[in-house]
Design a protein around this motif. Structure first.
Motif, PDB file in Angstrom:
ATOM      1  N   GLU A  44       0.838  -1.204   0.000  1.00 17.17           N
ATOM      2  CA  GLU A  44       0.000   0.000   0.000  1.00 17.17           C
ATOM      3  C   GLU A  44       0.877   1.260   0.000  1.00 17.17           C
ATOM      4  O   GLU A  44       0.598   2.228  -0.713  1.00 17.17           O
ATOM      5  N   ALA A  45       1.948   1.258   0.775  1.00 13.78           N
ATOM      6  CA  ALA A  45       2.846   2.407   0.815  1.00 13.78           C
ATOM      7  C   ALA A  45       3.518   2.622  -0.542  1.00 13.78           C
ATOM      8  O   ALA A  45       3.637   3.757  -1.002  1.00 13.78           O
ATOM      9  N   ASP A  46       3.929   1.537  -1.192  1.00 11.25           N
ATOM     10  CA  ASP A  46       4.528   1.647  -2.529  1.00 11.25           C
ATOM     11  C   ASP A  46       3.545   2.273  -3.507  1.00 11.25           C
ATOM     12  O   ASP A  46       3.904   3.137  -4.309  1.00 11.25           O
ATOM     13  N   ARG A  47       2.288   1.845  -3.419  1.00 12.07           N
ATOM     14  CA  ARG A  47       1.246   2.365  -4.320  1.00 12.07           C
ATOM     15  C   ARG A  47       1.042   3.868  -4.104  1.00 12.07           C
ATOM     16  O   ARG A  47       0.997   4.653  -5.062  1.00 12.07           O
ATOM     17  N   ILE A  48       0.965   4.290  -2.864  1.00  9.42           N
ATOM     18  CA  ILE A  48       0.721   5.701  -2.560  1.00  9.42           C
ATOM     19  C   ILE A  48       1.928   6.558  -2.921  1.00  9.42           C
ATOM     20  O   ILE A  48       1.791   7.622  -3.524  1.00  9.42           O
ATOM     21  N   CYS A  49       3.123   6.105  -2.593  1.00 10.63           N
ATOM     22  CA  CYS A  49       4.328   6.885  -2.912  1.00 10.63           C
ATOM     23  C   CYS A  49       4.507   7.053  -4.414  1.00 10.63           C
ATOM     24  O   CYS A  49       5.059   8.055  -4.869  1.00 10.63           O
ATOM     25  N   ALA A  50       4.046   6.086  -5.182  1.00  7.64           N
ATOM     26  CA  ALA A  50       4.220   6.133  -6.634  1.00  7.64           C
ATOM     27  C   ALA A  50       3.258   7.104  -7.318  1.00  7.64           C
ATOM     28  O   ALA A  50       3.501   7.515  -8.443  1.00  7.64           O
ATOM     29  N   ILE A  51       2.200   7.501  -6.642  1.00  6.60           N
ATOM     30  CA  ILE A  51       1.211   8.389  -7.251  1.00  6.60           C
ATOM     31  C   ILE A  51       1.842   9.743  -7.555  1.00  6.60           C
ATOM     32  O   ILE A  51       2.202  10.488  -6.661  1.00  6.60           O
ATOM     33  N   GLY A  52       2.011  10.016  -8.816  1.00  6.18           N
ATOM     34  CA  GLY A  52       2.509  11.309  -9.242  1.00  6.18           C
ATOM     35  C   GLY A  52       3.988  11.567  -9.020  1.00  6.18           C
ATOM     36  O   GLY A  52       4.520  12.517  -9.544  1.00  6.18           O
ATOM     37  N   HIS A  53       4.656  10.750  -8.249  1.00  5.72           N
ATOM     38  CA  HIS A  53       6.048  11.041  -7.923  1.00  5.72           C
ATOM     39  C   HIS A  53       7.021   9.963  -8.375  1.00  5.72           C
ATOM     40  O   HIS A  53       8.223  10.184  -8.359  1.00  5.72           O
ATOM     41  N   ARG A  54       6.534   8.793  -8.702  1.00 10.06           N
ATOM     42  CA  ARG A  54       7.405   7.679  -9.108  1.00 10.06           C
ATOM     43  C   ARG A  54       8.459   7.392  -8.053  1.00 10.06           C
ATOM     44  O   ARG A  54       9.606   7.167  -8.336  1.00 10.06           O
ATOM     45  N   LYS A  55       8.054   7.429  -6.797  1.00  8.76           N
ATOM     46  CA  LYS A  55       8.962   7.169  -5.694  1.00  8.76           C
ATOM     47  C   LYS A  55       8.677   5.792  -5.106  1.00  8.76           C
ATOM     48  O   LYS A  55       7.614   5.237  -5.276  1.00  8.76           O
ATOM     49  N   ARG A  56       9.658   5.267  -4.388  1.00  2.79           N
ATOM     50  CA  ARG A  56       9.466   3.995  -3.702  1.00  2.79           C
ATOM     51  C   ARG A  56       9.283   4.274  -2.216  1.00  2.79           C
ATOM     52  O   ARG A  56       9.692   5.317  -1.703  1.00  2.79           O
ATOM     53  N   ALA A  57       8.665   3.337  -1.519  1.00  2.00           N
ATOM     54  CA  ALA A  57       8.446   3.475  -0.085  1.00  2.00           C
ATOM     55  C   ALA A  57       9.493   2.669   0.671  1.00  2.00           C
ATOM     56  O   ALA A  57       9.726   1.504   0.366  1.00  2.00           O
ATOM     57  N   GLU A  58      10.106   3.311   1.649  1.00  2.00           N
ATOM     58  CA  GLU A  58      11.075   2.626   2.503  1.00  2.00           C
ATOM     59  C   GLU A  58      10.542   2.621   3.931  1.00  2.00           C
ATOM     60  O   GLU A  58      10.231   3.673   4.495  1.00  2.00           O
ATOM     61  N   TYR A  59      10.464   1.430   4.526  1.00  2.00           N
ATOM     62  CA  TYR A  59       9.952   1.272   5.880  1.00  2.00           C
ATOM     63  C   TYR A  59      10.816   2.046   6.870  1.00  2.00           C
ATOM     64  O   TYR A  59      12.041   2.014   6.796  1.00  2.00           O
ATOM     65  N   ALA A  60      10.166   2.748   7.816  1.00  2.00           N
ATOM     66  CA  ALA A  60      10.886   3.509   8.833  1.00  2.00           C
ATOM     67  C   ALA A  60      10.582   3.019  10.247  1.00  2.00           C
ATOM     68  O   ALA A  60      11.494   2.809  11.037  1.00  2.00           O
ATOM     69  N   SER A  61       9.283   2.822  10.562  1.00  2.00           N
ATOM     70  CA  SER A  61       8.947   2.410  11.928  1.00  2.00           C
ATOM     71  C   SER A  61       7.501   1.932  12.024  1.00  2.00           C
ATOM     72  O   SER A  61       6.713   2.113  11.094  1.00  2.00           O
ATOM     73  N   THR A  62       7.179   1.349  13.168  1.00  2.67           N
ATOM     74  CA  THR A  62       5.811   0.915  13.470  1.00  2.67           C
ATOM     75  C   THR A  62       5.474   1.327  14.893  1.00  2.67           C
ATOM     76  O   THR A  62       6.323   1.235  15.780  1.00  2.67           O
ATOM     77  N   ARG A  63       4.246   1.776  15.089  1.00  6.67           N
ATOM     78  CA  ARG A  63       3.771   2.043  16.452  1.00  6.67           C
ATOM     79  C   ARG A  63       2.421   1.381  16.637  1.00  6.67           C
ATOM     80  O   ARG A  63       1.618   1.281  15.705  1.00  6.67           O
ATOM     81  N   GLU A  64       2.193   0.905  17.843  1.00 10.36           N
ATOM     82  CA  GLU A  64       0.944   0.232  18.174  1.00 10.36           C
ATOM     83  C   GLU A  64      -0.143   1.269  18.473  1.00 10.36           C
ATOM     84  O   GLU A  64       0.114   2.258  19.156  1.00 10.36           O
ATOM     85  N   LEU A  65      -1.333   1.036  17.950  1.00 10.13           N
ATOM     86  CA  LEU A  65      -2.488   1.902  18.177  1.00 10.13           C
ATOM     87  C   LEU A  65      -3.524   1.144  19.001  1.00 10.13           C
ATOM     88  O   LEU A  65      -3.477  -0.085  19.092  1.00 10.13           O
ATOM     89  N   PRO A  66      -4.491   1.863  19.562  1.00 11.27           N
ATOM     90  CA  PRO A  66      -5.575   1.185  20.274  1.00 11.27           C
ATOM     91  C   PRO A  66      -6.380   0.287  19.326  1.00 11.27           C
ATOM     92  O   PRO A  66      -6.266   0.395  18.106  1.00 11.27           O
ATOM     93  N   ASP A  67      -7.182  -0.568  19.876  1.00 13.15           N
ATOM     94  CA  ASP A  67      -8.089  -1.419  19.102  1.00 13.15           C
ATOM     95  C   ASP A  67      -7.348  -2.383  18.179  1.00 13.15           C
ATOM     96  O   ASP A  67      -7.772  -2.628  17.051  1.00 13.15           O
ATOM     97  N   ASN A  68      -6.227  -2.907  18.647  1.00 15.25           N
ATOM     98  CA  ASN A  68      -5.478  -3.915  17.888  1.00 15.25           C
ATOM     99  C   ASN A  68      -5.102  -3.450  16.490  1.00 15.25           C
ATOM    100  O   ASN A  68      -5.297  -4.164  15.510  1.00 15.25           O
ATOM    101  N   GLN A  69      -4.559  -2.262  16.382  1.00 12.47           N
ATOM    102  CA  GLN A  69      -4.090  -1.735  15.109  1.00 12.47           C
ATOM    103  C   GLN A  69      -2.638  -1.307  15.236  1.00 12.47           C
ATOM    104  O   GLN A  69      -2.152  -1.016  16.332  1.00 12.47           O
TER     105      GLN A  69
END
Length: 85
Positions: free
Chosen positions: A52-77
Motif C-alpha cells: 500500500e505504501a509503494d502504491r501511494i508513494c508512486a502516485i505522481g512522484h514515481r517514488k518507492r516506499a522505505e519502511y521507517a517504523s511501526t507504532r501500536e495503536l488502540p483497538d489492535n491496530q
C-alpha cells in the motif's frame, strides 16, 4: 496541485473501505502512514503495508516506499511509517 490533493484524498478514502485491508492514515508527499487492522509485525501484515505504501508513494512522484517504523495503536491496530524516496 489542489486537483491532485483532492484525487489523492478520494483514493485514500477508497483504500480504507476494504475490510481488514491496510488503510492510509496520512500522506504528505515525503512520507506515508499505513494502518493495519492487527497488531504485531508478522510478515503478511508487513507485506500488505509495504504494498500500500509503494502504491501511494508512486502516485505522481514515481517514488518507492522505505519502511521507517511501526507504532501500536488502540483497538489492535498498528501504524507503519514509510518514507517516499
Amino acid at each position: 496541485m489542489k486537483n491532485v490533493s483532492a484525487g489523492l484524498l478520494a483514493l485514500l478514502m477508497l483504500s480504507a473501505c476494504a475490510k481488514d485491508a491496510p488503510a492510509v492514515s496520512d500522506y504528505n508527499g515525503d512520507s506515508v502512514k499505513v494502518v493495519t487492522p492487527t497488531r504485531g509485525s508478522d510478515e503478511e501484515t508487513k507485506a500488505a503495508a509495504q504494498k500500500e505504501a509503494d502504491r501511494i508513494c508512486a502516485i505522481g512522484h514515481r517514488k518507492r516506499a522505505e519502511y521507517a517504523s511501526t507504532r501500536e495503536l488502540p483497538d489492535n491496530q498498528s501504524e507503519h511509517l514509510f518514507l517516499c524516496l
